[in-house]
Design an enzyme around this catalytic site. Sequence first.
Site, PDB file in Angstrom:
ATOM      1  N   GLY A  37       4.068   1.435  -1.408  1.00  7.73           N
ATOM      2  CA  GLY A  37       5.065   1.514  -2.464  1.00  7.73           C
ATOM      3  C   GLY A  37       5.568   0.152  -2.893  1.00  7.73           C
ATOM      4  N   ASP A  56       1.020  -1.658  13.919  1.00 12.57           N
ATOM      5  CA  ASP A  56       0.619  -2.576  12.850  1.00 12.57           C
ATOM      6  C   ASP A  56       1.420  -3.870  12.956  1.00 12.57           C
ATOM      7  OD1 ASP A  56      -0.886  -3.426  10.719  1.00 12.57           O
ATOM      8  OD2 ASP A  56       0.345  -2.458   9.197  1.00 12.57           O
ATOM      9  N   GLY A  62       0.800  -1.211   0.000  1.00 12.49           N
ATOM     10  CA  GLY A  62       0.000   0.000   0.000  1.00 12.49           C
ATOM     11  C   GLY A  62       0.835   1.264   0.000  1.00 12.49           C
TER      12      GLY A  62
END
Length: 1007
Positions: A684, A811, A682
């Site tokens: 790159g 994350d 998302g």
Amino acid sequence: MRRVSSLASPSTMLVLQEFLLLLLFILSLFSVGQSNDLDILMNFKSAFQKSNTNVFDSWTPNNSPCNFTGVSCNSEDSVTSIELGTSNLTGVLPLDSICQLQSLQKLGLGYNFLYGTITDVLRNCSSLRYLDLGFNSFSGAVPDLSTLTQLELLSLNLSGFSGTFPWSSLANMANLSFLSLGDNTFNKAPFPTEVLKLEKLYWLYLSNCSLEGDLPVGIGNLTLLIDLELADNYLTGQIPADIVNLKNLWQLELYDNQFTGKIPTGFGNLTSLAFFDASNNNLEGDLSELRFSTQLVSLQLFENQFSGGVPEEFGEFRNLVNLSLYTNQLTGPLPQKLGSWADFNFIDVSENYLTGPIPPDMCKKGTMQRLLMLQNQLTGEIPANYANCTTMFRFRVNNNSLSGSVPPGLWGLPNLAFLDLRMNQFEGSVTSDIANAKSLGQLYLGSNIFSGELPPEITKASSLVLIDLSYNKVSGSLPSSIGDLQSLNRLYLQNNQFSGSIPSSLGSCRYLNEINMAWNSFSGSIPSVLGSLPALNSLNLSDNKLSGSIPSSLSSLKLSLLDLSHNELSGQIPESLSIDAYNGSFAGNPGLCSSNIQSFQPCSSDSHTVAIRIIVSCFVVAAAVLILSAGCFLFLKKRKKQNQERTISRDSWDVKSFHLMSFSEYEILDSIKQENLIGKGGSGNVYRVAVSDGKEVAVKHIRTNPESKSRRSPAVPKRKTGGFEGELEAEVATLSSIRHVNVVKLYCCFTSEDSSLLVYEYMSNGSLWDRLHTCQKVDLNWETRYEIAVGAAKGLEYLHHGCERPVLHRDVKSSNILLDEFLKPRIADFGLAKIVRASGATKDSSSNHVIAGTHGYIAPEYAYTYKVNEKSDVYSFGVVLMELVTGKRPMEPEFGENKDIVYWVSKRVGSRESVMGMVDPSIPNEFKEDAVKVLRIATLCTATLPAVRPTMRTVVQMLEDAEPCKLISIAVTKDDHVCSANFSRSKTQKERVLMEVEGVEKISSSP
């Protein structure tokens, strides 16, 4: 008389001349000594150039070393002391320089960020009397210290050391009085007998340093000891009888070992003992030996096998502040004067067989914060005094036989966050005083005899997250202002006598996750606003008197449970709810009809209208397909053109390096091409680049805003409120300052006006997700999975506890745990990372309530708050542990619609067979017990409430304790929804945790 001449004789002049020459020589030696010390200290300073500190401001070449901050000198101006503890020093300790200071007696560098190894050069500092390197991040073993014979203080605790400690070195330190080596991962070893000969010791801290076997007789010879800490080791056998000779002992910490037997006879001789913690062992017998320990301030003996009563003398202890005896086999009443003398803080005697009333005066001094007596056989009423205990934070007496009315003031205590009165015989009603309970988050009143109406003032308790009134006799209407409880997450009202309509204001409770109003007398229609609750997962309105149709808005919900049975509903069941998952959800409503559910009569319909609807639907679908196809063609054509036009140029790149690089920027720029592409994400594309020294690096290429023409800092791109540039900034800012073996290394960052390149070390084995779940899956043996778990945990521990300010990853997931060629893990992808503010928490003000993280790993508190802390990362890591143990993805169809792995695991912990059945079949049987230990740690990490979850530092310790063929004692008590766990505690942060599935008590005590 002879006249004395006024002129000196030639011989006198010669003597004077020789004296002056000698004086000049001495002064020159002194000057040389000062010069040498200055040079050494300037070299010392240069080793910490990366430190964010101002302690070296006075360290200049034109200043005397004796005037340097943190430096002391003797009368001859030779440096004798360097004291720079807690100075934010970062770097490798330059021992080669330091040990050249001939007069150095004190070196204090504790509480810094020093790393690297301590070499044998330390032997040259033979004049040292004081050496403090504690609370740093060194690696490797401690060298031989046998030449440091003058040491009086040696502190190396919590500094990252490992290997075998040179205990024999202590034999030569006859003057040692302070020894602190705890919280290091040394190799297992018996208790060192060399310590028993250090007769001048007054402080001995050897907690959590892998000591095993019996504690030898002879410990009683160290009669000067005031502090003895041996906690969190593998010590066995009985507590030595001669420990009662330590009459100066002020603190004794033996918790988290495997001691057996009774408290030694004569323990009362320790008349100075103020802090005693022998919790989490296998001690037995009664507590009678503690009757004369009258100076006790804190007594913690939880999770043992003590029996008998609590001595009446405890009620006369004038200094007692903390008492924790939970999970034993204690019987009889508690002393009624308990806690009435001092500034009493907390009591936890849960999970025993205690009887009689609650002592009335534990909050007599107005300082009590926690009263925990759950799961006993207590009787009587709640003493009226507790209604005035404004400091009370948690009050839990559930699962007893208490009765009577609750003192009105208790409902409205201003600091009370958790009130649990479940499963007793309380009666009366909730009073209007609850309007003052501004801190109350969880209200458990289930399974009592409460009656009367729920006062509307309850909606003034604005912090409420959970209300449980189930299985009582509460009547009347639900307050129409219930929607004012904006944080409400769970509402349990089942099995009461409520009547009236369901308030439409519930639609304002946007974080509601569960609603249970079954077995009441609610009437009227189901409010359609319930269909707009974005977090609603369970809705049970069964066995009421609800009428009218089922709102079509409920079709938009993704419910794991829907029960509208046994009401007076009529009309058509919405088609989207007419599915197998909701079989039985509508039974007992004879007025309902459905064309899809066979047990209901079909609904009448106009066939002509149906045909028209079908034709129109087909036309709309066909038109949508044509439009979508044309859009995709134009988009792909435009993208191809952009890719052709926007190539990587060698010009106008700013480069910022964070590590020594063996490659040039042009090697990187020339390699950003299609054949080196290895992944897309998302944020790159990622390329694998082989550089000239034969190594490989990974390059993340991020296209930033091409319309932004302003020049950016080479290290940190222009700040944006979100998007790729915001993530890029976060990743660079985070990784550029991090140095840890389990965190991916960021070599450098290239930035231009419309692109950025991040160059990382290359991880040849991809991600943990790849190895567990994709076509690249391999059968990881349990030893490898375990090492991955420990390594990843240590990486997160460093982020949370090892950085100047804690870093929240936000994350954590298996695809962000990369594996090198040896399958060693690295935490990666910091695009969502946040630095914790001084307040201890962070909130992304720019997120507009967009949840940070990945579905399946997101902690449940996001359902009712967007504030995050370290415990959110802990939850996500717990999901990763479940993946490692079970081999399953966080979301699998077999878990059920909208169910995740945490739910799946929690529903299968009822028996040993079902728990063992969750282990990945590819793990051999001989390792399944070890895998279950890690699974249990995962369940602690994924507790519903953040406060329940352990810290990452504790997680690391638990995982290390769960090393294959080790034991960790985590027992699950299903009936009371209570988990009790053994957690590591250090001298600076002792933790005792009573883990719960539905609630939590976490009490930290520190003398």
